[in-house]
Every structure is written in structure tokens, then in C-alpha cells.
Design a protein around this motif. Structure first.
Motif, PDB file in Angstrom:
ATOM      1  N   VAL A  83      64.597  -3.917  52.588  1.00  0.00           N
ATOM      2  CA  VAL A  83      65.291  -3.227  51.497  1.00  0.00           C
ATOM      3  C   VAL A  83      64.344  -3.011  50.320  1.00  0.00           C
ATOM      4  CG1 VAL A  83      66.181  -5.315  50.388  1.00  0.00           C
ATOM      5  CG2 VAL A  83      67.440  -3.173  50.157  1.00  0.00           C
ATOM      6  N   ALA A  84      63.392  -3.908  50.108  1.00  0.00           N
ATOM      7  CA  ALA A  84      62.403  -3.728  49.036  1.00  0.00           C
ATOM      8  C   ALA A  84      61.519  -2.525  49.320  1.00  0.00           C
ATOM      9  CB  ALA A  84      61.566  -4.985  48.888  1.00  0.00           C
ATOM     10  N   ALA A  85      61.162  -2.351  50.604  1.00  0.00           N
ATOM     11  CA  ALA A  85      60.346  -1.194  50.974  1.00  0.00           C
ATOM     12  C   ALA A  85      61.153   0.097  50.872  1.00  0.00           C
ATOM     13  CB  ALA A  85      59.819  -1.370  52.389  1.00  0.00           C
ATOM     14  N   LYS A  86      62.427   0.044  51.238  1.00  0.00           N
ATOM     15  CA  LYS A  86      63.269   1.244  51.187  1.00  0.00           C
ATOM     16  C   LYS A  86      63.399   1.778  49.770  1.00  0.00           C
ATOM     17  CE  LYS A  86      67.908   2.932  52.203  1.00  0.00           C
ATOM     18  NZ  LYS A  86      69.234   2.621  52.790  1.00  0.00           N
ATOM     19  N   TYR A  87      63.545   0.868  48.799  1.00  0.00           N
ATOM     20  CA  TYR A  87      63.712   1.293  47.406  1.00  0.00           C
ATOM     21  C   TYR A  87      62.397   1.251  46.632  1.00  0.00           C
ATOM     22  CZ  TYR A  87      68.694   1.311  48.272  1.00  0.00           C
ATOM     23  OH  TYR A  87      69.948   1.597  48.768  1.00  0.00           O
ATOM     24  N   GLU A  88      61.280   1.116  47.348  1.00  0.00           N
ATOM     25  CA  GLU A  88      59.932   1.218  46.783  1.00  0.00           C
ATOM     26  C   GLU A  88      59.739   0.300  45.582  1.00  0.00           C
ATOM     27  OE1 GLU A  88      59.444   5.353  45.930  1.00  0.00           O
ATOM     28  OE2 GLU A  88      59.307   5.930  48.040  1.00  0.00           O
ATOM     29  N   ILE A  89      60.037  -0.973  45.800  1.00  0.00           N
ATOM     30  CA  ILE A  89      59.879  -1.966  44.737  1.00  0.00           C
ATOM     31  C   ILE A  89      58.406  -2.358  44.675  1.00  0.00           C
ATOM     32  CG2 ILE A  89      60.631  -4.192  43.858  1.00  0.00           C
ATOM     33  CD1 ILE A  89      62.808  -1.990  44.032  1.00  0.00           C
ATOM     34  N   ALA A  90      57.731  -1.939  43.598  1.00  0.00           N
ATOM     35  CA  ALA A  90      56.300  -2.206  43.443  1.00  0.00           C
ATOM     36  C   ALA A  90      56.012  -3.178  42.321  1.00  0.00           C
ATOM     37  CB  ALA A  90      55.544  -0.900  43.213  1.00  0.00           C
ATOM     38  N   SER A  91      56.937  -3.342  41.386  1.00  0.00           N
ATOM     39  CA  SER A  91      56.754  -4.256  40.256  1.00  0.00           C
ATOM     40  C   SER A  91      58.012  -5.091  40.087  1.00  0.00           C
ATOM     41  CB  SER A  91      56.464  -3.475  38.966  1.00  0.00           C
ATOM     42  OG  SER A  91      55.295  -2.688  39.089  1.00  0.00           O
ATOM     43  N   LEU A  92      57.815  -6.293  39.517  1.00  0.00           N
ATOM     44  CA  LEU A  92      58.939  -7.199  39.292  1.00  0.00           C
ATOM     45  C   LEU A  92      58.961  -7.638  37.831  1.00  0.00           C
ATOM     46  CD1 LEU A  92      58.710  -9.480  42.462  1.00  0.00           C
ATOM     47  CD2 LEU A  92      60.222  -7.530  42.081  1.00  0.00           C
ATOM     48  N   PRO A  93      60.167  -7.848  37.295  1.00  0.00           N
ATOM     49  CA  PRO A  93      61.454  -7.539  37.933  1.00  0.00           C
ATOM     50  C   PRO A  93      61.764  -6.042  37.892  1.00  0.00           C
ATOM     51  CG  PRO A  93      61.831  -8.368  35.729  1.00  0.00           C
ATOM     52  CD  PRO A  93      60.342  -8.447  35.962  1.00  0.00           C
ATOM     53  N   THR A  94      62.506  -5.583  38.892  1.00  0.00           N
ATOM     54  CA  THR A  94      63.024  -4.218  38.910  1.00  0.00           C
ATOM     55  C   THR A  94      64.535  -4.280  38.991  1.00  0.00           C
ATOM     56  OG1 THR A  94      61.062  -3.263  39.972  1.00  0.00           O
ATOM     57  CG2 THR A  94      63.120  -2.055  40.192  1.00  0.00           C
ATOM     58  N   VAL A  95      65.192  -3.554  38.086  1.00  0.00           N
ATOM     59  CA  VAL A  95      66.657  -3.538  38.061  1.00  0.00           C
ATOM     60  C   VAL A  95      67.124  -2.110  38.288  1.00  0.00           C
ATOM     61  CG1 VAL A  95      68.728  -3.978  36.685  1.00  0.00           C
ATOM     62  CG2 VAL A  95      66.754  -5.513  36.507  1.00  0.00           C
ATOM     63  N   LYS A  96      68.008  -1.933  39.253  1.00  0.00           N
ATOM     64  CA  LYS A  96      68.569  -0.623  39.574  1.00  0.00           C
ATOM     65  C   LYS A  96      70.090  -0.687  39.499  1.00  0.00           C
ATOM     66  CE  LYS A  96      64.812   0.935  42.598  1.00  0.00           C
ATOM     67  NZ  LYS A  96      64.451   2.154  41.840  1.00  0.00           N
ATOM     68  N   ALA A  97      70.700   0.405  39.044  1.00  0.00           N
ATOM     69  CA  ALA A  97      72.154   0.495  38.961  1.00  0.00           C
ATOM     70  C   ALA A  97      72.652   1.579  39.910  1.00  0.00           C
ATOM     71  CB  ALA A  97      72.586   0.799  37.531  1.00  0.00           C
ATOM     72  N   PHE A  98      73.753   1.291  40.612  1.00  0.00           N
ATOM     73  CA  PHE A  98      74.333   2.213  41.583  1.00  0.00           C
ATOM     74  C   PHE A  98      75.811   2.432  41.265  1.00  0.00           C
ATOM     75  CE2 PHE A  98      70.764   0.171  43.573  1.00  0.00           C
ATOM     76  CZ  PHE A  98      70.157   1.134  44.352  1.00  0.00           C
ATOM     77  N   VAL A  99      76.245   3.693  41.429  1.00  0.00           N
ATOM     78  CA  VAL A  99      77.666   4.026  41.327  1.00  0.00           C
ATOM     79  C   VAL A  99      78.014   4.891  42.526  1.00  0.00           C
ATOM     80  CG1 VAL A  99      79.469   5.175  39.981  1.00  0.00           C
ATOM     81  CG2 VAL A  99      77.655   3.911  38.811  1.00  0.00           C
ATOM     82  N   ARG A 100      79.019   4.480  43.280  1.00  0.00           N
ATOM     83  CA  ARG A 100      79.433   5.166  44.515  1.00  0.00           C
ATOM     84  C   ARG A 100      78.256   5.334  45.477  1.00  0.00           C
ATOM     85  NH1 ARG A 100      82.271   7.461  40.371  1.00  0.00           N
ATOM     86  NH2 ARG A 100      80.615   8.976  40.006  1.00  0.00           N
TER      87      ARG A 100
END
Length: 200
Positions: A157-174
Motif C-alpha cells: 500500500v505504501a508503494a501504491k500511494y507512492e509514499i517517499a517521505s515520512l510522515p505522510t498524511v492523506k485524506a480520502f472521501v468516498r
């Protein structure tokens, strides 16, 4: 003379009759005859088989405690049914840990509820600074839910959302990403981010 001969003849007749009675025992038509055939066996042929050759299936040795009761089976069925509809989401303002394969199901189950995802690692210093601020702000606002994902345990899942730096916070709606930020923020910065997410 005649009386003496008759007496001897009578005595001789009685002795012969007694001898004959001893030689031939008395039998009566009403007396049952002795059975000459051998008695039939009273044991079942299955008993003889089990004594010499075991049956092809076990007939003993199963502990009663190893057999689940009907109540136990019913409880298992209810648990399976409850988990079949998807992951159990926390209440608004709550937090849940997720891994590979969990995030998509959580986003789908959340529907219109905004989901904030915190990608972190145990060795990340800024992550440890952001976590209590993010958790407290979401709990106070009580309009979103927080999903924490350890990238060391969820590499897909980290690779899918291209997490390259930490911390990374993403928000999702629907199920769609609506906002994100990288690095640590103070309490006011986190609250502004959450307000923007809820308004979308």
C-alpha cells in the motif's frame, strides 16, 4: 406244599419286575425330550469381527471435550457472518490500524465519512511528534476517522500511494484522495487541515 410254592413263585415274580423296572426307566408322553442340537450362538458376528479385526472407522478414543457444542458452533457462525460485511470501523474521532489489503476495504466501508490516513514508521522521529497531535485533533473534532499504516509492515500500500517521505498524511472521501501533507505540523496546522477535509 401248594402255598409254599405259590409264595416262592410270587417272590420270584416281584424280583423280576423290580429288576425290569431298574433296567428300563419310566418315560411319559408328557415329558419333554432332551435337545440334541447344539445351542445357537448368542453373540453377534459384529462382536466377533471387532474382537479380531477393527472396523474401518474409529469407534472410541474421542474425548467429549473435543466435540464443540451447538452453542459454540452458533457463536462461530455469528462471528463469521459479522466479519463477512467488511472491516469494523471505529466511531467518529476514533483510530484503527491497517495493513496491506485493508485500506481499500476501509475506504469503501467508510462511504461519505472522511478518512485520514497516517503513513508512519516506528523509527521515524517526526512521526512520533505528529501522532499525538493528529490523534487528539481527530478525537476532538469527531467528524473523521484515523487510519494508521506502518509502511514497514504494509509495503504494497505504501508503494501504491507512492509514499517517499515520512510522515505522510492523506485524506480520502468516498474512496478518493482529497488532500494531503508531508512532515510534521503543530496543533493549529492539523486542525486547519481537518476542517478543509470535512468541507469537501
Amino acid at each position: 406244599m401248594f402255598r409254599a410254592s405259590a409264595a416262592r413263585a410270587g417272590a420270584s415274580f416281584r424280583r423280576k419286575a423290580a429288576t425290569s423296572a431298574q433296567a428300563r426307566p419310566f418315560t411319559s408322553a408328557s415329558t419333554p425330550k432332551a435337545r440334541t442340537s447344539a445351542p445357537k450362538p448368542t453373540t453377534s458376528p459384529f462382536a466377533a469381527r471387532s474382537a479380531s479385526t477393527p472396523f474401518p472407522f474409529p469407534t472410541h478414543g474421542v474425548a467429549a471435550s473435543s466435540i464443540p457444542s451447538l452453542n459454540t458452533l452458533a457463536t462461530r457462525a455469528q462471528s463469521t457472518t459479522a466479519g463477512a460485511g467488511g472491516p469494523a470501523l471505529p466511531a467518529l474521532g476514533g483510530m484503527i490500524e491497517a495493513g496491506d489489503g485493508d485500506l481499500e476495504a476501509i475506504l469503501e466501508a467508510a462511504g461519505d465519512i472522511p478518512v485520514v490516513v497516517d503513513f508512519y514508521a516506528n523509527w521515524c522521529g517526526p512521526c512520533k511528534m505528529l501522532t499525538p497531535i493528529l490523534t487528539a485533533s481527530i478525537k476532538t473534532q469527531a467528524k473523521t476517522i484515523l487510519v494508521k499504516i506502518n509502511i514497514d509492515e504494509a509495503e504494497q500500500v505504501a508503494a501504491k500511494y507512492e509514499i517517499a517521505s515520512l510522515p505522510t498524511v492523506k485524506a480520502f472521501v468516498r474512496g478518493q484522495e482529497v488532500d494531503s501533507f508531508i512532515g510534521s505540523r503543530d496543533r493549529r496546522g492539523v486542525e486547519k487541515f481537518l476542517e478543509g477535509v470535512v468541507g469537501k
